[in-house]
Design an enzyme around this catalytic site. Structure first.
Site, PDB file in Angstrom:
ATOM      1  N   ASP A 169     -23.993   9.870   1.193  1.00  0.00           N
ATOM      2  CA  ASP A 169     -23.375  11.064   0.600  1.00  0.00           C
ATOM      3  C   ASP A 169     -23.401  12.272   1.536  1.00  0.00           C
ATOM      4  OD1 ASP A 169     -22.661   9.993  -1.900  1.00  0.00           O
ATOM      5  OD2 ASP A 169     -24.663  10.340  -2.722  1.00  0.00           O
TER       6      ASP A 169
ATOM      7  N   ASP B 118      -9.530   0.996  -7.654  1.00  0.00           N
ATOM      8  CA  ASP B 118     -10.112   0.646  -6.371  1.00  0.00           C
ATOM      9  C   ASP B 118     -10.184  -0.870  -6.164  1.00  0.00           C
ATOM     10  OD1 ASP B 118     -11.324   1.138  -3.921  1.00  0.00           O
ATOM     11  OD2 ASP B 118     -13.336   1.133  -4.749  1.00  0.00           O
TER      12      ASP B 118
ATOM     13  N   LEU C  77     -10.810  13.057  -1.198  1.00  0.00           N
ATOM     14  CA  LEU C  77     -10.040  14.041  -1.950  1.00  0.00           C
ATOM     15  C   LEU C  77     -10.962  15.151  -2.432  1.00  0.00           C
ATOM     16  CD1 LEU C  77      -7.008  14.284  -3.187  1.00  0.00           C
ATOM     17  CD2 LEU C  77      -8.249  14.011  -5.331  1.00  0.00           C
TER      18      LEU C  77
ATOM     19  N   CYS D 175     -19.434   4.484  10.054  1.00  0.00           N
ATOM     20  CA  CYS D 175     -19.782   5.117   8.778  1.00  0.00           C
ATOM     21  C   CYS D 175     -20.961   4.387   8.128  1.00  0.00           C
ATOM     22  CB  CYS D 175     -18.568   5.100   7.856  1.00  0.00           C
ATOM     23  SG  CYS D 175     -18.874   5.781   6.214  1.00  0.00           S
TER      24      CYS D 175
ATOM     25  N   CYS E 222     -22.496  14.495  10.217  1.00  0.00           N
ATOM     26  CA  CYS E 222     -22.544  13.027  10.173  1.00  0.00           C
ATOM     27  C   CYS E 222     -23.441  12.501  11.295  1.00  0.00           C
ATOM     28  CB  CYS E 222     -21.142  12.434  10.307  1.00  0.00           C
ATOM     29  SG  CYS E 222     -21.140  10.625  10.311  1.00  0.00           S
TER      30      CYS E 222
ATOM     31  N   CYS F 175     -21.639  13.550   4.053  1.00  0.00           N
ATOM     32  CA  CYS F 175     -20.449  14.392   4.259  1.00  0.00           C
ATOM     33  C   CYS F 175     -20.012  15.085   2.975  1.00  0.00           C
ATOM     34  CB  CYS F 175     -19.309  13.592   4.882  1.00  0.00           C
ATOM     35  SG  CYS F 175     -18.565  12.352   3.795  1.00  0.00           S
TER      36      CYS F 175
ATOM     37  N   CYS G 143     -18.690  18.557   7.535  1.00  0.00           N
ATOM     38  CA  CYS G 143     -18.763  17.104   7.351  1.00  0.00           C
ATOM     39  C   CYS G 143     -18.768  16.386   8.699  1.00  0.00           C
ATOM     40  CB  CYS G 143     -17.613  16.608   6.480  1.00  0.00           C
ATOM     41  SG  CYS G 143     -15.947  16.971   7.107  1.00  0.00           S
TER      42      CYS G 143
ATOM     43  N   LEU H  87     -11.407   7.865  -8.659  1.00  0.00           N
ATOM     44  CA  LEU H  87      -9.970   7.964  -8.896  1.00  0.00           C
ATOM     45  C   LEU H  87      -9.454   6.639  -9.451  1.00  0.00           C
ATOM     46  CD1 LEU H  87      -8.866   9.771  -5.599  1.00  0.00           C
ATOM     47  CD2 LEU H  87      -9.055  10.790  -7.876  1.00  0.00           C
TER      48      LEU H  87
ATOM     49  N   ARG I  89       0.825  -1.208   0.000  1.00  0.00           N
ATOM     50  CA  ARG I  89       0.000   0.000   0.000  1.00  0.00           C
ATOM     51  C   ARG I  89       0.860   1.258   0.000  1.00  0.00           C
ATOM     52  NH1 ARG I  89      -5.302  -0.886   0.747  1.00  0.00           N
ATOM     53  NH2 ARG I  89      -5.855  -2.967   1.502  1.00  0.00           N
TER      54      ARG I  89
END
Length: 318
Positions: free
Chosen positions: A242, A134, A158, A214, A198, A244, A194, A169, A62
């Site tokens: 969606d 991903d 990001l 989450c 939440c 945040c 954000c 991405l 990673r």
């Protein structure tokens, strides 16, 4: 390689990427992610990845792209917008994350990445590398940040100054030495929308997301029953979330995508609350055949719907 020649290759690759539907393109030097190493280790040690065991696997890979592609010189990051032309009707209805409206992005993007890789080999010559969407131990947001694509927001996503955060991405890790792009500064400032918005308090501190709280994790990654502690907090989300992103000021700059594959399937767009609750496995397989939603499997989606429905009944009962 000659600097001018390398820059010329970079411009040609960038132009091809834009032609393939990617909106932004950035390059970072393929090197060990020193800043990310302690953050990732600390996050894992606190068990914030929950049941996502794969996040603890391949720790070194990673952080070091040369372990994924021997001899790697550059990490090319590409961005594809998925902000919808029209948000699906959520008035008195269940909600799914915008990225799951259309066809599974893995297939849409990987085909285009392969085309870009083929173009590089035809243009430059013998270039070795791999494409990633991903689906491998690649810290895509870290690479996007290093390549000047944007900065990491307090919700860990990001953020791009002209596009916000509703985008996918993808990366090419290649042994071609391309001129790198510089990083940009963090423009979050003192904003904490954000974190404050939440409903499950999944962002305990800036730039740290506790996946175990989450809604995206609870509705997709969690394989067991959703804990009762989250009852009444899911706000009718049954696949992803969606919140945040919707409250982030930078997403006022989001513009509708131009990718036909990301348009909602007509049958899914027409589902109302009763349709969701009466969903059969046959209909699930038909509507979500090529959708990211199939990741939960039928049983997982029904669990999410039942959990959300029970919470609604409690609220109405009160």
């Amino acid at each position: 390689m000659d600097v001018l020649k390398a820059d010329n290759y970079k411009q040609q690759i960038k132009q091809k990427a834009l032609e393939l539907g990617f909106e932004f393109f950035g390059v970072a030097k393929a090197e060990f992610l020193e800043e990310e190493a302690p953050r990732l280790e600390n996050w894992l040690n606190q068990q914030m990845h929950g049941q996502m065991a794969y996040m603890a696997n391949h720790f070194d890979k990673r952080l070091d792209p040369t372990l994924l592609v021997p001899g790697a010189k550059s990490v090319v990051t590409l961005m594809m917008n998925y902000f919808p032309q029209r948000v699906m009707d959520v008035s008195d209805n269940y909600k799914i994350a915008k990225y799951a409206y259309g066809k599974d992005y893995h297939f849409v993007i990987k085909d285009r990445l392969k085309s870009l890789m083929q173009f590089i080999q035809e243009t430059v010559g013998e270039v070795h590398g791999r494409v990633f969407v991903d689906s491998a131990p690649v810290m895509e947001r870290a690479w996007a940040k290093k390549s000047g694509m944007g900065w990491i927001g307090k919700n860990s996503l990001l953020l791009h100054k002209q596009r916000g955060s509703f985008f996918f991405l993808a990366e090419l890790i290649i042994d071609l030495d391309l001129p790198p792009d510089g990083p940009v500064k963090d423009y979050c400032g003192s904003c904490t929308r954000c974190m404050d918005t939440c409903p499950t308090e999944a962002i305990p501190q800036p730039y740290i997301v506790d996946a175990r709280k989450c809604i995206s994790y609870l509705t997709i990654e969690l394989k067991e029953q959703i804990p009762d502690t989250f009852e009444g907090k899911m706000q009718d989300w049954i696949f992803g979330c969606d919140i945040c992103q919707d409250v982030c000021p930078w997403n006022r700059f989001s513009k509708p995508h131009k990718v036909d594959e990301f348009l909602p399937a007509p049958d899914m767009d027409n589902l109302n609350r009763n349709d969701w609750q009466e969903l059969t496995e046959e209909i699930f397989r038909t509507i979500f055949k090529k959708s990211p939603v199939k990741r939960t499997k039928f049983e997982g989606l029904k669990r999410n719907i039942q959990f959300a429905a029970a919470a609604t009944q409690v609220v109405k009962g009160n």
